[in-house]
Scaffold this active site. Structure first.
Site, PDB file in Angstrom:
ATOM      1  N   LYS A  57      76.561  62.648  84.996  1.00 56.68           N
ATOM      2  CA  LYS A  57      77.998  62.959  84.924  1.00 56.68           C
ATOM      3  C   LYS A  57      78.842  61.701  84.766  1.00 56.68           C
ATOM      4  O   LYS A  57      79.866  61.717  84.078  1.00 56.68           O
ATOM      5  CB  LYS A  57      78.416  63.787  86.136  1.00 56.68           C
ATOM      6  CG  LYS A  57      77.939  65.212  85.962  1.00 56.68           C
ATOM      7  CD  LYS A  57      78.258  66.124  87.089  1.00 56.68           C
ATOM      8  CE  LYS A  57      77.723  67.510  86.762  1.00 56.68           C
ATOM      9  NZ  LYS A  57      77.445  68.289  87.963  1.00 56.68           N
ATOM     10  N   LYS A 100      68.820  71.222  77.766  1.00 59.09           N
ATOM     11  CA  LYS A 100      68.800  72.585  78.318  1.00 59.09           C
ATOM     12  C   LYS A 100      70.080  73.327  77.926  1.00 59.09           C
ATOM     13  O   LYS A 100      71.093  72.702  77.606  1.00 59.09           O
ATOM     14  CB  LYS A 100      68.669  72.507  79.843  1.00 59.09           C
ATOM     15  CG  LYS A 100      69.791  71.733  80.516  1.00 59.09           C
ATOM     16  CD  LYS A 100      69.743  71.851  82.033  1.00 59.09           C
ATOM     17  CE  LYS A 100      70.981  71.205  82.638  1.00 59.09           C
ATOM     18  NZ  LYS A 100      71.251  71.528  84.008  1.00 59.09           N
ATOM     19  N   LYS A 160      76.605  75.373  80.459  1.00 62.49           N
ATOM     20  CA  LYS A 160      77.899  76.054  80.353  1.00 62.49           C
ATOM     21  C   LYS A 160      78.867  75.289  79.472  1.00 62.49           C
ATOM     22  O   LYS A 160      79.657  75.872  78.763  1.00 62.49           O
ATOM     23  CB  LYS A 160      78.524  76.202  81.737  1.00 62.49           C
ATOM     24  CG  LYS A 160      77.830  77.220  82.601  1.00 62.49           C
ATOM     25  CD  LYS A 160      78.805  77.788  83.630  1.00 62.49           C
ATOM     26  CE  LYS A 160      78.052  78.374  84.796  1.00 62.49           C
ATOM     27  NZ  LYS A 160      77.774  77.381  85.830  1.00 62.49           N
TER      28      LYS A 160
HETATM   29  P1  AMP Z   1      75.200  75.780  87.109  1.00 65.58           P
HETATM   30  O1  AMP Z   1      75.357  76.327  85.729  1.00 65.58           O
HETATM   31  O2  AMP Z   1      74.966  74.296  87.100  1.00 65.58           O
HETATM   32  O3  AMP Z   1      76.261  76.212  88.044  1.00 65.58           O
HETATM   33  O4  AMP Z   1      73.825  76.359  87.643  1.00 65.58           O
HETATM   34  C1  AMP Z   1      73.677  77.649  88.182  1.00 65.58           C
HETATM   35  C2  AMP Z   1      72.207  77.989  88.285  1.00 65.58           C
HETATM   36  O5  AMP Z   1      71.641  78.147  86.984  1.00 65.58           O
HETATM   37  C3  AMP Z   1      71.361  76.927  88.992  1.00 65.58           C
HETATM   38  O6  AMP Z   1      70.421  77.595  89.811  1.00 65.58           O
HETATM   39  C4  AMP Z   1      70.658  76.219  87.870  1.00 65.58           C
HETATM   40  O7  AMP Z   1      69.403  75.714  88.271  1.00 65.58           O
HETATM   41  C5  AMP Z   1      70.465  77.322  86.844  1.00 65.58           C
HETATM   42  N1  AMP Z   1      70.439  76.787  85.458  1.00 65.58           N
HETATM   43  C6  AMP Z   1      71.469  76.244  84.763  1.00 65.58           C
HETATM   44  N2  AMP Z   1      71.078  75.884  83.513  1.00 65.58           N
HETATM   45  C7  AMP Z   1      69.759  76.205  83.410  1.00 65.58           C
HETATM   46  C8  AMP Z   1      68.761  76.115  82.353  1.00 65.58           C
HETATM   47  N3  AMP Z   1      69.064  75.672  81.121  1.00 65.58           N
HETATM   48  N4  AMP Z   1      67.498  76.544  82.638  1.00 65.58           N
HETATM   49  C9  AMP Z   1      67.176  77.043  83.854  1.00 65.58           C
HETATM   50  N5  AMP Z   1      68.056  77.178  84.879  1.00 65.58           N
HETATM   51  C10 AMP Z   1      69.334  76.765  84.670  1.00 65.58           C
END
Ligand code: AMP
Length: 326
Positions: free
Chosen positions: A107, A189, A192
């Protein structure tokens, strides 16, 4: 216990890395799932869209099958004890190790203009969320492994310094291996906010899904039988395995192995399977988002359950620390 930040539209990574496990766990465990609105402030200081995003994340999780009557489903900022526990854990977290965290370094690289202390202590707030319910299992994707390791360190330091209060939390996934859903361009990966044309969102319209999948990187195909797959082809197969029927996967694996595969056909099949997976979720989300009274009820009911659990933990925490003077 797990959380998702309201920083944008949910995508297939969130679904297969996290939500899919939530839905199974809610039938077997006492679960706490949270919209991590406080975490989103570390990287998204502009809050004009926050309310819409919170409503969307609630609706998207429910549309995927999360049941607010089974799990406690709440907003982080509705449980004030989170921030109290975060403060205590900050005394057990060291600057050097926080600076070494991979997500912090990423970040800083992406947004050098906003390296705030909240960002540095992001894993401390996350640890507070988890142990506030004295949670043992945390359904998360592979990107969160290091944060969980840090949460275990804080738990051990707390228990060692003040007495045994918390169990050690561990990452949880029904498949065994933690999942990482790759982006369609093969460079990282699904996410969002970064890489939007290479990420499939649960809100994407059918035509957008098709367009994104057809743009995925391929090459002229394997030239010898049973060759290993380059990363970007491996990724397409990985995505296919998430949504396609077993015989479809088998057919394309066999075509690859005997060098007859046509990547155009593979991508068309993947696109249709993705459309079939995403379209029903998308229409449920729209219906839920139109029912604001229902969303309010969900948040109130979730906050009530989460506050009861948080209150019980914090009583133990204050006593263990010695903050009981009467
Ligand atoms: P976040 O989008 O960072 O708030 O993540 C929310 C959840 O989604 C967390 O448990 C992350 O580990 C999972 N997550 C986000 N992006 C990925 C991805 N590309 N592959 C697998 N898990 C993901």
């Amino acid at each position: 216990m797990s959380g998702i930040r309201p920083t944008g539209f949910l995508h297939l990574g969130n679904y297969f890395g996290a939500i899919r496990n939530y839905i199974k766990m809610q039938d077997e465990f006492e679960c706490y799932f949270m919209v991590a609105d406080l975490h989103s402030l570390t990287t998204h200081p502009d809050t004009k869209e926050l309310k819409n995003h919170v409503h969307r994340v609630l609706a998207e999780n429910i549309a995927c099958g999360l049941d607010p009557n089974k799990a406690a489903f709440y907003c982080q900022s509705h449980v004030h004890e989170t921030t109290e526990l975060y403060l205590y854990l900050n005394m057990l977290a060291y600057k050097g190790e926080l600076e070494k965290t991979a997500t912090f370094k990423d970040k800083v690289r992406l947004h050098p203009e906003n390296v705030n202390a909240g960002l540095l202590t992001y894993p401390v707030l996350q640890a507070a969320d988890i142990i506030l319910h004295r949670a043992k299992y945390v359904p998360v994707g592979k990107d969160q492994e290091q944060h969980l390791e840090m949460a275990r360190n804080y738990v051990n330091r707390f228990n060692h310094r003040y007495g045994e209060v918390f169990p050690e939390p561990q990452a949880f996934n029904y498949g065994g291996e933690l999942v990482k859903v790759p982006s369609l361009d093969g460079t990282g990966k699904m996410s969002k906010s970064d890489n939007q044309m290479a990420t499939l969102y649960l809100a994407d319209e059918d035509d957008i899904i098709r367009k994104k999948v057809m743009k995925a990187k391929t090459d002229s195909g394997p030239t010898e039988a049973n060759a290993s797959k380059p990363d970007y082809i491996e990724n397409i197969f990985l995505l296919l395995k998430l949504v396609a029927a077993p015989d479809t996967i088998e057919k394309f694996e066999a075509d690859y192995n005997n060098c007859t595969i046509r990547y155009g056909d593979l991508k068309k099949q993947l696109a249709e399977d993705m459309v079939n997976f995403i379209a029903p979720i998308r229409s449920k989300v729209d219906a839920i988002l139109n029912d604001k009274a229902y969303l309010k009820k969900v948040m109130e009911q979730g906050a009530e359950k989460a506050n009861a659990s948080a209150g019980a933990t914090m009583k133990l925490v204050r006593e263990a620390i010695g903050l009981n003077y009467f």
